[in-house]
Write a protein that holds these residues in place. Structure first.
Motif, PDB file in Angstrom:
ATOM      1  N   LEU A 199       0.692  -1.345   0.005  1.00 21.49           N
ATOM      2  CA  LEU A 199       0.148  -0.077   0.156  1.00 21.49           C
ATOM      3  C   LEU A 199       0.782   1.152   0.074  1.00 21.49           C
ATOM      4  O   LEU A 199       0.519   2.183  -0.802  1.00 21.49           O
ATOM      5  N   ILE A 200       1.900   1.148   0.590  1.00 25.15           N
ATOM      6  CA  ILE A 200       2.861   2.359   1.156  1.00 25.15           C
ATOM      7  C   ILE A 200       3.674   2.628  -0.318  1.00 25.15           C
ATOM      8  O   ILE A 200       3.902   3.875  -0.761  1.00 25.15           O
ATOM      9  N   LYS A 201       3.920   1.712  -1.173  1.00 29.98           N
ATOM     10  CA  LYS A 201       4.945   1.636  -2.158  1.00 29.98           C
ATOM     11  C   LYS A 201       4.683   2.747  -2.873  1.00 29.98           C
ATOM     12  O   LYS A 201       5.343   3.720  -3.669  1.00 29.98           O
ATOM     13  N   PRO A 202       3.400   2.799  -3.587  1.00 34.74           N
ATOM     14  CA  PRO A 202       2.745   3.879  -4.646  1.00 34.74           C
ATOM     15  C   PRO A 202       3.123   5.350  -4.061  1.00 34.74           C
ATOM     16  O   PRO A 202       3.257   6.247  -4.663  1.00 34.74           O
ATOM     17  N   PHE A 203       3.037   5.398  -2.714  1.00 29.66           N
ATOM     18  CA  PHE A 203       2.971   6.922  -2.022  1.00 29.66           C
ATOM     19  C   PHE A 203       4.694   7.539  -1.736  1.00 29.66           C
ATOM     20  O   PHE A 203       4.785   8.245  -2.154  1.00 29.66           O
ATOM     21  N   SER A 204       5.300   6.344  -1.242  1.00 31.13           N
ATOM     22  CA  SER A 204       6.444   7.004  -0.724  1.00 31.13           C
ATOM     23  C   SER A 204       7.595   5.998  -0.905  1.00 31.13           C
ATOM     24  O   SER A 204       7.708   5.000  -0.354  1.00 31.13           O
TER      25      SER A 204
ATOM     26  N   VAL B  48      11.273  -8.532  -3.757  1.00 32.12           N
ATOM     27  CA  VAL B  48      11.032  -8.598  -5.248  1.00 32.12           C
ATOM     28  C   VAL B  48       9.731  -7.442  -5.481  1.00 32.12           C
ATOM     29  O   VAL B  48       9.684  -6.849  -6.571  1.00 32.12           O
ATOM     30  N   MET B  49       8.929  -7.496  -4.293  1.00 33.06           N
ATOM     31  CA  MET B  49       7.612  -6.491  -4.560  1.00 33.06           C
ATOM     32  C   MET B  49       8.280  -5.022  -4.691  1.00 33.06           C
ATOM     33  O   MET B  49       7.815  -4.312  -5.345  1.00 33.06           O
ATOM     34  N   TYR B  50       9.287  -4.741  -3.817  1.00 32.32           N
ATOM     35  CA  TYR B  50       9.970  -3.449  -3.761  1.00 32.32           C
ATOM     36  C   TYR B  50      10.427  -3.160  -5.241  1.00 32.32           C
ATOM     37  O   TYR B  50      10.339  -2.005  -5.588  1.00 32.32           O
ATOM     38  N   GLY B  51      11.049  -4.249  -5.618  1.00 33.52           N
ATOM     39  CA  GLY B  51      12.055  -3.757  -6.840  1.00 33.52           C
ATOM     40  C   GLY B  51      11.076  -3.764  -8.129  1.00 33.52           C
ATOM     41  O   GLY B  51      11.555  -3.200  -8.989  1.00 33.52           O
TER      42      GLY B  51
ATOM     43  N   ALA C  84       3.031  -7.748  -7.910  1.00 33.56           N
ATOM     44  CA  ALA C  84       3.182  -8.065  -6.508  1.00 33.56           C
ATOM     45  C   ALA C  84       2.752  -9.631  -6.244  1.00 33.56           C
ATOM     46  O   ALA C  84       3.476 -10.399  -5.447  1.00 33.56           O
ATOM     47  N   ALA C  85       1.627  -9.960  -6.806  1.00 34.61           N
ATOM     48  CA  ALA C  85       1.136 -10.925  -6.583  1.00 34.61           C
ATOM     49  C   ALA C  85       2.172 -12.438  -7.445  1.00 34.61           C
ATOM     50  O   ALA C  85       2.558 -13.288  -6.774  1.00 34.61           O
ATOM     51  N   VAL C  86       2.516 -11.854  -8.595  1.00 34.83           N
ATOM     52  CA  VAL C  86       3.623 -12.930  -9.247  1.00 34.83           C
ATOM     53  C   VAL C  86       4.808 -12.837  -8.589  1.00 34.83           C
ATOM     54  O   VAL C  86       5.456 -13.891  -8.330  1.00 34.83           O
TER      55      VAL C  86
ATOM     56  N   ALA D  88       9.025 -10.145 -12.423  1.00 31.60           N
ATOM     57  CA  ALA D  88       7.977  -9.377 -12.245  1.00 31.60           C
ATOM     58  C   ALA D  88       7.765  -8.225 -12.598  1.00 31.60           C
ATOM     59  O   ALA D  88       6.656  -7.770 -12.973  1.00 31.60           O
ATOM     60  N   THR D  89       9.049  -7.394 -12.858  1.00 34.23           N
ATOM     61  CA  THR D  89       8.652  -5.886 -13.427  1.00 34.23           C
ATOM     62  C   THR D  89       8.617  -6.023 -14.853  1.00 34.23           C
ATOM     63  O   THR D  89       7.909  -5.068 -15.258  1.00 34.23           O
TER      64      THR D  89
END
Lengths: 167, 191
Positions: free
Chosen positions: A86-91, A118-121, A157-159, B163-164
């Motif tokens: 949730l936060i990633k798109p904001f900050s 992986v989600m962050y990247g 993110a799911a992937v 993923a990206t």
């Protein structure tokens, strides 16, 4: 990889010398335009950061992520990571510190931490980028692209979580 | 952005008004301070890369890179503006190399040029590509994992890449699809 940036600098400067461009004045002009550019961005960035800060401080982000975590669970995203998603798109800095704490809590090689990495990247700070990119455009209403990006970030993110389970 | 900002700020203010009114102003000021600090960090990045890119531009290097990539860019972004194509190619090259800070000024320049020819399609497309993050090697994350004592800090590179690639590919495809539908509808209305 660590050689790439020094090599790029060397290459650009050598090419400029070969073409008889005066490097120092040109570089200075570039920095001058960076000053104007950053000053133009300052109000936008400050507003986005103020919004993010009270979004966090009011615990509104916690409430929304608690609400969304069943949905995330359905997609295979661990509930501990709902807030990160949730936060990633904001900050960027907020999500980076959150990523740091996830790695510390669960250990760098745990499933949760790898998912988080992986989600962050694989996503970006969408709202901040849209504020910067469209700062000089007449049409600032870009709902369709923003919606598409948020949706595809969720899917990636799911992937990411799925890939971490099998790889 | 206006709608999002208004809703989030108002809702947060309401919640804090009820539960912890004294924390409200410090949060606002803290946010502003973080924003200024972020700008300072960004300025350092932009100063280095815009300085270098000015040198590259005046020596004609940017034009040469753009000339290599321009046939593909022209078709994909539907633009005839050679300066915009140059900026777009530099933006994408910087992204792939993982120097995201250097990519932003090029993107803003490209979007400014595209504004001149009212090419909203290309602006949105460039925004989507940048906002879904195209990066070959996630350097920050690898450094963070290595610092926390990971046995194999690099093993997230491949899943990240997949993923990206999926998120960027999907977003671009969906956007082009939506544009096609819009186009078709507009045609029908005209008939």
């Amino acid at each position: 990889m660590r050689y790439v940036i020094p090599l790029i600098f060397l290459l650009v400067i050598l090419y400029a010398v070969k073409k008889r461009v005066r490097v120092y004045p040109a570089f200075t002009r570039g920095v001058k335009s960076a000053v104007d550019f950053t000053l133009g961005l300052l109000p936008l960035i400050v507003c986005v950061f103020i919004m993010c800060e009270i979004f966090e401080a009011s615990h509104l982000s916690d409430k929304i992520s608690a609400m969304l975590s069943p949905l995330f669970g359905l997609l295979g995203i661990p509930p501990q990571l709902a807030k990160l998603a949730l936060i990633k798109p904001f900050s960027g800095s907020g999500s980076l510190s959150m990523l740091g704490s996830v790695i510390k809590t669960y250990g760098a090689d745990s499933y949760i931490a790898r998912c988080a990495c992986v989600m962050y990247g694989s996503s970006e700070t969408v709202f901040y980028i849209s504020a910067v990119y469209f700062s000089k455009c007449a049409n600032k209403k870009r709902l369709l692209p923003v919606a598409i990006i948020l949706l595809s970030s969720l899917i990636s993110a799911a992937v990411a979580c799925l890939l971490c389970r099998i790889m | 952005m206006n709608v999002i900002f208004t809703i989030i700020t108002a809702l947060s203010a309401l919640i804090m008004c009820v539960f912890e009114p004294s924390a409200f102003l410090p949060a606002l000021l803290g946010g502003a301070r973080k924003g200024v600090e972020c700008c300072l960090t960004l300025f350092c990045i932009y100063a280095v890369w815009m300085g270098l890119s000015q040198v590259a531009e005046e020596s004609g290097l940017t034009k040469r890179v753009a000339a290599m990539l321009s046939p593909a860019c022209t078709r994909f972004f539907r633009t005839g503006d050679s300066e915009a194509v140059g900026a777009i190619s530099m933006n994408i090259s910087c992204n792939l190399l993982g120097i995201g800070g250097a990519a932003t000024p090029f993107a803003v320049k490209a979007i400014g040029r595209l504004e001149g020819e009212k090419n909203e399609y290309a602006q949105n497309l460039l925004f989507i590509i940048n906002a879904t993050s195209i990066q070959l090697i996630p350097t920050t994350v690898i450094a963070l994992r290595a610092a926390e004592g990971s046995a194999a800090a690099h093993d997230i590179t491949l899943p990240s890449l997949i993923a990206t690639a999926i998120s960027t590919g999907l977003a671009v495809a969906v956007y082009i699809f939506c544009e096609k539908i819009k186009h078709r509808r507009a045609k029908k209305c005209a008939m």
